[in-house]
Design a protein around this motif. Structure first.
Motif, PDB file in Angstrom:
ATOM      1  N   UNK A   1      37.505  56.583  -5.031  1.00 42.67           N
ATOM      2  CA  UNK A   1      37.360  55.493  -5.995  1.00 42.67           C
ATOM      3  C   UNK A   1      37.246  54.187  -5.228  1.00 42.67           C
TER       4      UNK A   1
ATOM      5  N   UNK B   1      35.300  51.094  -8.823  1.00 42.21           N
ATOM      6  CA  UNK B   1      35.340  51.811 -10.098  1.00 42.21           C
ATOM      7  C   UNK B   1      34.440  51.246 -11.183  1.00 42.21           C
ATOM      8  N   UNK B   2      33.513  50.350 -10.848  1.00 43.30           N
ATOM      9  CA  UNK B   2      32.727  49.711 -11.905  1.00 43.30           C
ATOM     10  C   UNK B   2      31.682  50.648 -12.513  1.00 43.30           C
TER      11      UNK B   2
ATOM     12  N   UNK C   1      29.706  35.593  -0.697  1.00 44.11           N
ATOM     13  CA  UNK C   1      30.297  34.381  -0.122  1.00 44.11           C
ATOM     14  C   UNK C   1      30.217  34.398   1.402  1.00 44.11           C
TER      15      UNK C   1
ATOM     16  N   UNK D   1      25.337  42.986 -11.211  1.00 44.61           N
ATOM     17  CA  UNK D   1      26.178  43.016 -12.421  1.00 44.61           C
ATOM     18  C   UNK D   1      26.486  41.619 -12.926  1.00 44.61           C
ATOM     19  N   UNK D   2      27.760  41.375 -13.232  1.00 44.80           N
ATOM     20  CA  UNK D   2      28.204  40.041 -13.617  1.00 44.80           C
ATOM     21  C   UNK D   2      29.382  39.673 -12.714  1.00 44.80           C
ATOM     22  N   UNK D   3      29.955  38.485 -12.920  1.00 38.17           N
ATOM     23  CA  UNK D   3      30.944  38.013 -11.946  1.00 38.17           C
ATOM     24  C   UNK D   3      32.180  38.904 -11.878  1.00 38.17           C
ATOM     25  N   UNK D   4      32.579  39.476 -13.014  1.00 41.30           N
ATOM     26  CA  UNK D   4      33.765  40.335 -12.998  1.00 41.30           C
ATOM     27  C   UNK D   4      33.472  41.640 -12.248  1.00 41.30           C
ATOM     28  N   UNK D   5      32.275  42.153 -12.424  1.00 40.45           N
ATOM     29  CA  UNK D   5      31.863  43.353 -11.676  1.00 40.45           C
ATOM     30  C   UNK D   5      31.821  43.038 -10.177  1.00 40.45           C
ATOM     31  N   UNK D   6      31.322  41.863  -9.828  1.00 37.60           N
ATOM     32  CA  UNK D   6      31.216  41.509  -8.399  1.00 37.60           C
ATOM     33  C   UNK D   6      32.581  41.328  -7.746  1.00 37.60           C
ATOM     34  N   UNK D   7      33.584  40.970  -8.535  1.00 40.36           N
ATOM     35  CA  UNK D   7      34.927  40.836  -7.961  1.00 40.36           C
ATOM     36  C   UNK D   7      35.561  42.177  -7.663  1.00 40.36           C
ATOM     37  N   UNK D   8      35.015  43.233  -8.222  1.00 43.29           N
ATOM     38  CA  UNK D   8      35.688  44.524  -8.135  1.00 43.29           C
ATOM     39  C   UNK D   8      34.820  45.582  -7.446  1.00 43.29           C
TER      40      UNK D   8
ATOM     41  N   UNK E   1      22.142  45.926 -19.104  1.00 45.06           N
ATOM     42  CA  UNK E   1      22.946  46.599 -18.076  1.00 45.06           C
ATOM     43  C   UNK E   1      23.187  45.709 -16.871  1.00 45.06           C
ATOM     44  N   UNK E   2      22.333  44.699 -16.699  1.00 39.75           N
ATOM     45  CA  UNK E   2      22.350  43.809 -15.535  1.00 39.75           C
ATOM     46  C   UNK E   2      22.046  44.548 -14.228  1.00 39.75           C
TER      47      UNK E   2
END
Lengths: 262, 161
Positions: A27, A30-31, A79, A96-103, A178-179
């Motif tokens: 894992x 996990x996105x 970054x 994806x989106x910013x939350x997906x990119x953080x994870x 879906x981005x």
């Protein structure tokens, strides 16, 4: 979700040992995997999280290449790669989106090899080297059809070595729901020639567009692509686009990426 | 069952969870924090967005056990201890940034993450940042306006007005 055991090792060796169990599954962020588990499309016996392994985190430059830990989130690559390889950083910053990119992680994206994911285009388009706990695999030998890779059971991507291009850009035609990329083109110019990798288009997953590579290697300009097309045969057909539309987009996005890189 | 310890909205909590328990289920069902909403089953709507160690994440695409040791902030933790609204919450109220309110917790947590990183975003940056937060009522204009107002900027004429 079906029930599973959970393990969060802090070293690669511990992770490999935990993955030896039957039906164990690595894992990353996990996105993709967690939504897949929610749909009961997978039923691992144990999930082995690799995000707690310090040696699989981070971006560092070594000469003409970036070494990116397999569990490094997209936002960190966006970054930290920016000063070294802006074309790669821009690609990571559009996933994806910013939350997906953080994870979400680079290793997870490459191991999943979604036919519309962005990172496979960067790996193939730069001729990256995928390092696992067991070996190194050139990107040209890594991707093996839609959702298929050269990884063996229990093998994990510990890092990715990405050669830094002289000039590079990624052009992504966003599928807004879906981005993911409806079609994305990564164009990278190296001393030895130009590489062009296309995602989102082919039923075989990410591929190199060799005719465009030859044309751009001879003359790195948008005009060099004039008249070049790909065969719609074998392109993905779904509610978002027919094969001929995707084939058209391959040429358009390659031109846009080239324009952005020059 | 796995023991987890985390800080949620400045409060230390400890509990036991199944491996498969999602963070959003843990927040809503175990901690009774109903602010993070589940708007889809596909991790696309962003209504469950919370902050984990200061970063916006989808609580429906993360296991509770993965948040062990983390600092979690939900919409319930945005107002201060005296109950005064966070400036972004106040701006959503002032500028009618919500209608049914279902997406609002996720919108505000996403917006807070944006302003943390980019305190004076342009309108285009706000819209781009919200790509993972779906609203079915407002048409987004007043949400964008509220976030720009919360950033302390003079409001530009927002598109379609």
């Amino acid at each position: 979700m079906y029930s599973f055991e959970f393990s969060r090792p802090s070293t690669i060796d511990e992770a490999v040992a935990a993955l030896a169990e039957e039906d164990a599954q690595a894992l990353g962020g996990g996105q993709t995997l967690i939504p897949t588990l929610k749909q009961r499309l997978a039923s691992p016996s144990v999930l082995v999280s690799v995000t707690g392994i310090p040696e699989m985190q981070g971006v560092c430059r070594d000469g003409d290449a970036l070494h990116i830990g397999g569990a490094t989130p997209h936002a960190v690559v966006a970054r930290e790669a920016a000063a070294h390889f802006p074309g790669l950083a821009a690609l990571a910053g559009q996933i994806g989106d910013h939350a997906v990119r953080n994870r979400g992680t680079i290793g997870g994206s490459l191991a999943n090899n979604d036919p519309s994911a962005c990172y496979p285009a960067a790996a193939l388009g730069t001729g990256a080297t995928i390092r696992t706990n067991a070996r190194t695999i050139p990107a040209d030998d890594f991707f093996d059809g839609m959702f298929g890779t050269a990884l063996e059971e229990g093998e994990i991507i510990t890092s990715v070595e990405i050669p830094i291009a002289e000039k590079a850009a990624y052009a992504k035609f966003h599928q807004p729901a879906s981005r993911f990329a409806l079609v994305g083109a990564f164009v990278a110019k190296f001393t030895g020639g130009v590489r062009v990798a296309i995602t989102g288009a082919s039923e075989e997953g990410v591929f190199r567009w060799s005719a465009a590579e030859e044309a751009l290697s001879a003359d790195f300009s948008v005009a060099a692509l004039d008249g070049l097309t790909v065969d719609p045969e074998g392109m993905i057909a779904d509610i978002h686009g027919e094969p001929d539309y995707r084939a058209h987009l391959v040429a358009v996005m390659t031109r846009r990426a080239t324009a952005a890189a020059t | 069952m796995y023991p987890v310890a985390m800080t949620v909205n400045r409060k230390d909590i400890a509990a036991e969870v199944e491996g498969r328990t999602l963070l959003v289920e843990f927040l809503r069902e175990t901690l009774n924090l109903k602010g993070a909403h589940v708007g889809c089953d596909t991790s696309q709507c962003g209504a469950c967005t919370v902050h984990v160690n200061g970063q916006a994440m989808k609580a429906c695409a993360m296991l509770a056990v993965e948040a062990d040791g983390a600092e979690v902030t939900t919409i319930e933790g945005m107002a201060d201890d005296a109950g005064a609204l966070h400036p972004i919450q106040a701006a959503f109220r002032e500028h009618h940034g919500l209608q049914c309110g279902f997406c609002t917790p996720g919108m505000i947590m996403s917006a807070a993450a944006l302003l943390e990183e980019n305190p004076k975003p342009t309108e285009a940056e706000v819209r781009d940042h919200l790509e993972g937060n779906i609203c079915r009522c407002t048409g987004y204009h007043n949400i964008v306006k509220a976030i720009l107002a919360a950033s302390g900027q003079k409001l530009p004429p927002v598109a379609a007005e």
